[in-house]
Design a protein around this motif. Structure first.
Motif, PDB file in Angstrom:
ATOM      1  N   ASN A  81       0.833  -1.213   0.000  1.00  0.00           N
ATOM      2  CA  ASN A  81       0.000   0.000   0.000  1.00  0.00           C
ATOM      3  C   ASN A  81       0.865   1.261   0.000  1.00  0.00           C
ATOM      4  O   ASN A  81       0.606   2.214  -0.749  1.00  0.00           O
ATOM      5  CB  ASN A  81      -0.901   0.022   1.238  1.00  0.00           C
ATOM      6  CG  ASN A  81      -1.949  -1.065   1.210  1.00  0.00           C
ATOM      7  OD1 ASN A  81      -2.311  -1.565   0.147  1.00  0.00           O
ATOM      8  ND2 ASN A  81      -2.421  -1.458   2.381  1.00  0.00           N
ATOM      9  N   THR A  82       1.900   1.252   0.822  1.00  0.00           N
ATOM     10  CA  THR A  82       2.787   2.416   0.903  1.00  0.00           C
ATOM     11  C   THR A  82       3.511   2.646  -0.419  1.00  0.00           C
ATOM     12  O   THR A  82       3.627   3.786  -0.887  1.00  0.00           O
ATOM     13  CB  THR A  82       3.817   2.217   2.030  1.00  0.00           C
ATOM     14  OG1 THR A  82       3.139   1.898   3.249  1.00  0.00           O
ATOM     15  CG2 THR A  82       4.636   3.476   2.239  1.00  0.00           C
ATOM     16  N   THR A 104      -0.648   1.604   6.094  1.00  0.00           N
ATOM     17  CA  THR A 104       0.746   1.887   5.737  1.00  0.00           C
ATOM     18  C   THR A 104       1.676   1.217   6.743  1.00  0.00           C
ATOM     19  O   THR A 104       1.239   0.757   7.809  1.00  0.00           O
ATOM     20  CB  THR A 104       1.008   3.394   5.712  1.00  0.00           C
ATOM     21  OG1 THR A 104       0.833   3.923   7.043  1.00  0.00           O
ATOM     22  CG2 THR A 104       0.070   4.104   4.756  1.00  0.00           C
TER      23      THR A 104
END
Length: 273
Positions: A54-55, A229
């Motif tokens: 996701n990050t 994150t």
């Protein structure tokens, strides 16, 4: 000597202590040395890889978008054809003065499915309401929106300062040689701005990898961990589950990733100077 003492107490000791904690498991009197167990757990932890993915996705999409917009805004504000330039410059920088939590709360209202401003605007052109914060794709879009809104002006001001430092004689000489605006941009503007471009790329990369406030307030990491994150995962393990050993291992893994990316960016962009 005071500076060395301050560095030792407030920098070196916490770094060394967190590394020691990353080699332990348990809390309080039950704490015991576990070697690399937390790091081996991290490698096999699917939620860590989800958070890292996701990050990375936000980093790949948001940083080029934000810096590209910032450069366009800076070029526009540097033009003598724009009226009331000081007022526009102030307006562009104002979002950067907004607190991170306040920005997250504001966008959570704007992106509200039932009563948000964004869906109201879309309804004016006949678009159905979007569940911005309730679906993985649109939740990621929402996080990218709030970060871009918050930091574009900050980077634009830095670019504007760099643009104003470029000697006008270079442009005058290029115009005498018949170079058009596009040629002058790629032959003069971009090379002259390379140091500030490198700085903003590295700072934006580090900031995005440490992303916490905006997605935590906006989505809480959901839906279905789609906006979780690495820093949020670290926070959850440390301050919700009190698993400080694993949280410290996550912190060192994140520091390693940030260091590697920073070195790569400096090597790729800096060697061309």
């Amino acid at each position: 000597m005071p500076a060395v003492l301050g560095f030792a107490v407030f920098k070196a000791y916490p770094i060394a202590a967190s590394f020691w904690i990353s080699l332990t498991t348990g809390n309080g009197d039950a704490t015991q040395f576990s070697g690399l167990a937390n790091y081996l757990r991290l490698v096999a932890d699917p939620l860590f890889w989800t958070a890292l993915q996701n990050t990375a996705l936000i980093l790949v999409v948001q940083v080029p978008l934000m810096l590209g917009l910032a450069l366009l805004v800076a070029l526009g504000l540097n033009s003598t054809k724009v009226w009331l330039r000081p007022l526009w410059r102030l307006g562009v920088f104002v979002p950067s003065l907004t607190g991170l939590v306040a920005a997250g709360v504001m966008f959570s209202v704007i992106l509200n499915r039932d009563a948000g401003l964004m869906n109201w605007v879309l309804s004016l052109v006949g678009v159905d309401p979007v569940n911005w914060l309730g679906t993985p794709f649109w939740a990621r879009v929402g996080v990218v929106l709030v970060i871009t809104w918050h930091y574009t002006g900050y980077n634009a001001v830095m670019y504007l300062a760099a643009l104003q430092g470029i000697p006008k004689e270079l442009y005058e000489a290029a115009m005498v040689d018949g170079a058009g605006p596009v040629r002058r941009f790629f032959a003069i503007t971009l090379p002259q701005m390379r140091p500030i471009l490198l700085l903003t790329v590295v700072l934006s990369t580090i900031g995005t990898l440490q992303l916490f406030d905006e997605p935590y307030v906006l989505t809480g990491g959901g839906p279905d961990n789609s906006t979780l994150t690495v820093t949020m995962y670290l926070y959850n393990n440390g301050f919700k589950y009190f698993d400080f050993g694993y949280a410290s291992a996550l912190a060192y893994a994140l520091a390693l990733i940030v260091s590697v990316l920073g070195i790569l960016q400096v090597r790729l962009m800096g060697e061309r100077r």
